[in-house]
Design a protein around this motif. Sequence first.
Motif: not given
Length: 276
Positions: A79, A81, A99, A101, A103, A123, A125, A142, A144, A146, A169, A172
Amino acid sequence: MNNDKKNDKKPIKQVEKSSTTNNQQIQSKLLGTNVNEINIEKFRDLKQNQNFNLQGKLNSQIVKTISNKFGLDIVFVLDLSNQKIGNIDCLTECIHLVQLNLQNNSISDISPLKVMKDLAFLNISNNQITQLDLGELYSLQNLQAKGNFIKSVKSIEYLDRIRVLRTLYLQCPSGDQKNPICDLNNYRNVIFNTIKALQRLDGYTREQEFNTGQELQKEQVQIKIEIPNTGPWYVQQFPKVDNPSSVQLDDKGVKQSIDETKKLISNIEMKLALLN
């Protein structure tokens, strides 16, 4: 004799001070930054503490430190982010990430992610990404993305190579944090036709239809569940008596009450399932 002991203590203090300074210099070189600016102990293990601030700095040693791993090839969850990161080249060594992240950073180039063949959840985003050239991520399920700058269908057509991609995604469910591509006419059908394996876009399935055609509104199903307030079934079946030893149980009545209770529970479960 006493003078000799005093003389012995002075060099020891100087050595300890010199050793501490050398350790700080070594750490600074390994991390590529000043150790006084980043408190390593605050983000040694992501599972224990995620309150760290990389101030936009990222290299292999920092990733090892915050993931508490000796090698980047054994980092599975990461992670990063909200860290003001712009360059993620060092992540090419994280070949077994599952996994990730990223964002809320300043990333525009996501090509270093192409080596992550085991990556399932990503992710990215709220960055500065213009195209999703991630067709080599064959395990991605998956994604994301955005709040980026994705404008055209050509920018996402690479995702059609991923046969297991189920969720995407680009904005949202409420329509916030959208990419420019979300303003295309017949946006949902265009995306679903482009990425054939996709099952859910922006939180909604392929089959869902919306009256507005533009604004996505989640369907609300109102189900009234009535539970008789008669108390436990055994209260009616077996009223309280003064002499419990004289009571003879009615097996047929007990079985009937149990069957009725099972039917009631089954009915409630079916109604609850419709809410999910």
